[in-house]
Design a protein around this motif. Structure first.
Motif, PDB file in Angstrom:
ATOM      1  N   LEU A   1       0.829  -1.202   0.000  1.00  0.00           N
ATOM      2  CA  LEU A   1       0.000   0.000   0.000  1.00  0.00           C
ATOM      3  C   LEU A   1       0.867   1.257   0.000  1.00  0.00           C
ATOM      4  CD1 LEU A   1      -2.801   1.300   0.137  1.00  0.00           C
ATOM      5  CD2 LEU A   1      -2.610   1.217   2.623  1.00  0.00           C
ATOM      6  N   VAL A   2       1.921   1.274   0.832  1.00  0.00           N
ATOM      7  CA  VAL A   2       2.827   2.427   0.860  1.00  0.00           C
ATOM      8  C   VAL A   2       3.513   2.580  -0.491  1.00  0.00           C
ATOM      9  CG1 VAL A   2       4.953   3.328   1.912  1.00  0.00           C
ATOM     10  CG2 VAL A   2       3.148   2.372   3.359  1.00  0.00           C
ATOM     11  N   TYR A   3       3.989   1.474  -1.061  1.00  0.00           N
ATOM     12  CA  TYR A   3       4.625   1.503  -2.377  1.00  0.00           C
ATOM     13  C   TYR A   3       3.649   2.011  -3.437  1.00  0.00           C
ATOM     14  CZ  TYR A   3       6.331  -0.328  -6.819  1.00  0.00           C
ATOM     15  OH  TYR A   3       6.708  -0.462  -8.129  1.00  0.00           O
ATOM     16  N   TRP A   4       2.421   1.478  -3.421  1.00  0.00           N
ATOM     17  CA  TRP A   4       1.416   1.884  -4.406  1.00  0.00           C
ATOM     18  C   TRP A   4       1.105   3.372  -4.294  1.00  0.00           C
ATOM     19  CZ3 TRP A   4      -3.565   3.803  -3.763  1.00  0.00           C
ATOM     20  CH2 TRP A   4      -4.321   3.896  -4.934  1.00  0.00           C
ATOM     21  N   LEU A   5       0.952   3.871  -3.061  1.00  0.00           N
ATOM     22  CA  LEU A   5       0.694   5.299  -2.874  1.00  0.00           C
ATOM     23  C   LEU A   5       1.836   6.143  -3.426  1.00  0.00           C
ATOM     24  CD1 LEU A   5      -0.857   5.411   0.704  1.00  0.00           C
ATOM     25  CD2 LEU A   5      -1.977   6.063  -1.425  1.00  0.00           C
ATOM     26  N   GLY A   6       3.074   5.714  -3.163  1.00  0.00           N
ATOM     27  CA  GLY A   6       4.233   6.453  -3.666  1.00  0.00           C
ATOM     28  C   GLY A   6       4.302   6.443  -5.175  1.00  0.00           C
ATOM     29  N   VAL A   7       4.140   5.276  -5.778  1.00  0.00           N
ATOM     30  CA  VAL A   7       4.220   5.155  -7.243  1.00  0.00           C
ATOM     31  C   VAL A   7       3.073   5.914  -7.905  1.00  0.00           C
ATOM     32  CG1 VAL A   7       3.994   3.492  -9.145  1.00  0.00           C
ATOM     33  CG2 VAL A   7       5.498   2.993  -7.221  1.00  0.00           C
ATOM     34  N   THR A   8       1.873   5.803  -7.351  1.00  0.00           N
ATOM     35  CA  THR A   8       0.715   6.495  -7.921  1.00  0.00           C
ATOM     36  C   THR A   8       0.884   8.004  -7.824  1.00  0.00           C
ATOM     37  OG1 THR A   8      -0.699   4.638  -7.338  1.00  0.00           O
ATOM     38  CG2 THR A   8      -1.791   6.717  -7.823  1.00  0.00           C
ATOM     39  N   THR A   9       1.329   8.476  -6.671  1.00  0.00           N
ATOM     40  CA  THR A   9       1.552   9.912  -6.498  1.00  0.00           C
ATOM     41  C   THR A   9       2.602  10.408  -7.466  1.00  0.00           C
ATOM     42  OG1 THR A   9       0.972   9.725  -4.161  1.00  0.00           O
ATOM     43  CG2 THR A   9       2.173  11.696  -4.826  1.00  0.00           C
ATOM     44  N   GLU A  10       3.692   9.667  -7.583  1.00  0.00           N
ATOM     45  CA  GLU A  10       4.766  10.048  -8.516  1.00  0.00           C
ATOM     46  C   GLU A  10       4.236  10.088  -9.949  1.00  0.00           C
ATOM     47  OE1 GLU A  10       8.461  11.054 -10.027  1.00  0.00           O
ATOM     48  OE2 GLU A  10       7.870  11.012  -7.944  1.00  0.00           O
ATOM     49  N   ALA A  11       3.467   9.069 -10.337  1.00  0.00           N
ATOM     50  CA  ALA A  11       2.952   9.015 -11.714  1.00  0.00           C
ATOM     51  C   ALA A  11       1.972  10.161 -11.984  1.00  0.00           C
ATOM     52  CB  ALA A  11       2.276   7.673 -11.959  1.00  0.00           C
ATOM     53  N   LEU A  12       1.095  10.443 -11.046  1.00  0.00           N
ATOM     54  CA  LEU A  12       0.095  11.488 -11.260  1.00  0.00           C
ATOM     55  C   LEU A  12       0.706  12.891 -11.283  1.00  0.00           C
ATOM     56  CD1 LEU A  12      -2.874  10.274  -9.043  1.00  0.00           C
ATOM     57  CD2 LEU A  12      -2.807  10.393 -11.532  1.00  0.00           C
ATOM     58  N   LEU A  13       1.621  13.148 -10.365  1.00  0.00           N
ATOM     59  CA  LEU A  13       2.135  14.506 -10.235  1.00  0.00           C
ATOM     60  C   LEU A  13       3.382  14.776 -11.069  1.00  0.00           C
ATOM     61  CD1 LEU A  13       1.463  15.121  -6.452  1.00  0.00           C
ATOM     62  CD2 LEU A  13       0.127  15.873  -8.409  1.00  0.00           C
ATOM     63  N   SER A  14       3.998  13.729 -11.607  1.00  0.00           N
ATOM     64  CA  SER A  14       5.173  13.977 -12.456  1.00  0.00           C
ATOM     65  C   SER A  14       4.761  14.606 -13.792  1.00  0.00           C
ATOM     66  CB  SER A  14       5.949  12.681 -12.699  1.00  0.00           C
ATOM     67  OG  SER A  14       5.186  11.775 -13.481  1.00  0.00           O
ATOM     68  N   ARG A  15       3.580  14.278 -14.279  1.00  0.00           N
ATOM     69  CA  ARG A  15       3.124  14.843 -15.561  1.00  0.00           C
ATOM     70  C   ARG A  15       3.004  16.361 -15.514  1.00  0.00           C
ATOM     71  NH1 ARG A  15      -1.050  10.224 -15.699  1.00  0.00           N
ATOM     72  NH2 ARG A  15       0.200   8.545 -16.540  1.00  0.00           N
ATOM     73  N   PRO A  16       2.269  16.920 -14.523  1.00  0.00           N
ATOM     74  CA  PRO A  16       2.194  18.386 -14.482  1.00  0.00           C
ATOM     75  C   PRO A  16       3.553  19.049 -14.266  1.00  0.00           C
ATOM     76  CG  PRO A  16       0.536  17.417 -13.036  1.00  0.00           C
ATOM     77  CD  PRO A  16       1.377  16.308 -13.544  1.00  0.00           C
TER      78      PRO A  16
ATOM     79  N   GLY B   1       7.634  14.125  -8.094  1.00  0.00           N
ATOM     80  CA  GLY B   1       6.189  13.974  -7.982  1.00  0.00           C
ATOM     81  C   GLY B   1       5.775  13.653  -6.557  1.00  0.00           C
ATOM     82  N   LEU B   2       6.568  12.812  -5.891  1.00  0.00           N
ATOM     83  CA  LEU B   2       6.292  12.459  -4.504  1.00  0.00           C
ATOM     84  C   LEU B   2       6.447  13.681  -3.596  1.00  0.00           C
ATOM     85  CD1 LEU B   2       5.502   9.960  -2.913  1.00  0.00           C
ATOM     86  CD2 LEU B   2       7.916   9.500  -2.562  1.00  0.00           C
ATOM     87  N   VAL B   3       7.498  14.459  -3.823  1.00  0.00           N
ATOM     88  CA  VAL B   3       7.704  15.684  -3.051  1.00  0.00           C
ATOM     89  C   VAL B   3       6.546  16.648  -3.314  1.00  0.00           C
ATOM     90  CG1 VAL B   3       9.186  17.719  -2.780  1.00  0.00           C
ATOM     91  CG2 VAL B   3      10.204  15.443  -2.939  1.00  0.00           C
ATOM     92  N   ALA B   4       6.126  16.739  -4.577  1.00  0.00           N
ATOM     93  CA  ALA B   4       4.991  17.599  -4.913  1.00  0.00           C
ATOM     94  C   ALA B   4       3.727  17.121  -4.194  1.00  0.00           C
ATOM     95  CB  ALA B   4       4.772  17.621  -6.420  1.00  0.00           C
ATOM     96  N   GLY B   5       3.571  15.815  -4.044  1.00  0.00           N
ATOM     97  CA  GLY B   5       2.424  15.272  -3.315  1.00  0.00           C
ATOM     98  C   GLY B   5       2.404  15.732  -1.868  1.00  0.00           C
TER      99      GLY B   5
END
Length: 193
Positions: A26-41, A56-60
């Motif tokens: 769950l922690v890994y998934w949250l990190g990867v998902t956050t990175e994927a979502l916020l790296s685009r912008p 992206g994670l820092v942006a999250g």
């Protein structure tokens, strides 16, 4: 000590590894998902050569911090209350949202005293129920008694619960923390202290 059956040994291993594995996943998934979502912008504004994985994670975390700040603003609170009222009108969504909201409210974010003050035992015939004091000096119109305490008796697996108003003499204190008691209640007693 007789030898255990291989199936039971495997089951013990699964029961041991499953909570750890699911938590890590769950922690890994949250990190990867956050990175994927916020790296685009971020990449809209930064050239690919300047992008460093993890931005992206820092942006999250920055977004979470900003949302935490904004929630204190009157207009944002009003908008969130309006949105919540809309969500609470949708039949199935209301049930799911309310359960998640209630669990999230257990986290004390205000720095003040928690709504749940302490854990007590309430006797119901021969049974003993774990309860959470929500109001030390409860006063409701029409209730008899001057020294009433409001105690929330949750049901297991976040299905619901009851608020009972009891005389102070009818509750028995425990040394359980709110977190430990909530873990016991939410798992139906499967989890110990």
């Amino acid at each position: 000590c007789p030898l255990m059956k291989p199936g039971r040994i495997l089951l013990k291993g699964l029961v041991t590894i499953l909570p750890i594995g699911l938590t890590l996943y769950l922690v890994y998934w949250l990190g990867v998902t956050t990175e994927a979502l916020l790296s685009r912008p971020i990449r809209w504004f930064l050239p690919d050569a300047d992008y460093v994985p993890g931005m992206g994670l820092v942006a999250g975390f920055i977004v979470l911090f900003l949302v935490g700040l904004l929630v204190n603003a009157f207009l944002v609170r009003r908008a969130l209350d309006y949105a919540e009222n809309l969500v609470l009108r949708i039949p199935v969504v209301r049930t799911i949202y309310a359960a998640f909201r209630d669990v999230a409210k257990l986290v004390n974010t205000s720095g003040r005293k928690s709504d749940i003050e302490r854990v007590v035992i309430v006797r119901f015939g021969p049974a003993q129920l774990l309860g959470f004091v929500t109001q030390e000096d409860a006063a409701l119109p029409g209730l008899a008694g001057d020294d009433l305490i409001a105690v929330y008796l949750p049901m297991s697996y976040q299905i619901g619960g009851y608020t009972v108003y009891l005389p102070r003499s009818e509750i028995h204190p425990t040394d359980l923390s709110v977190e430990a008691a909530m873990r016991i209640v939410l798992t139906g007693g499967l989890t110990g202290r």
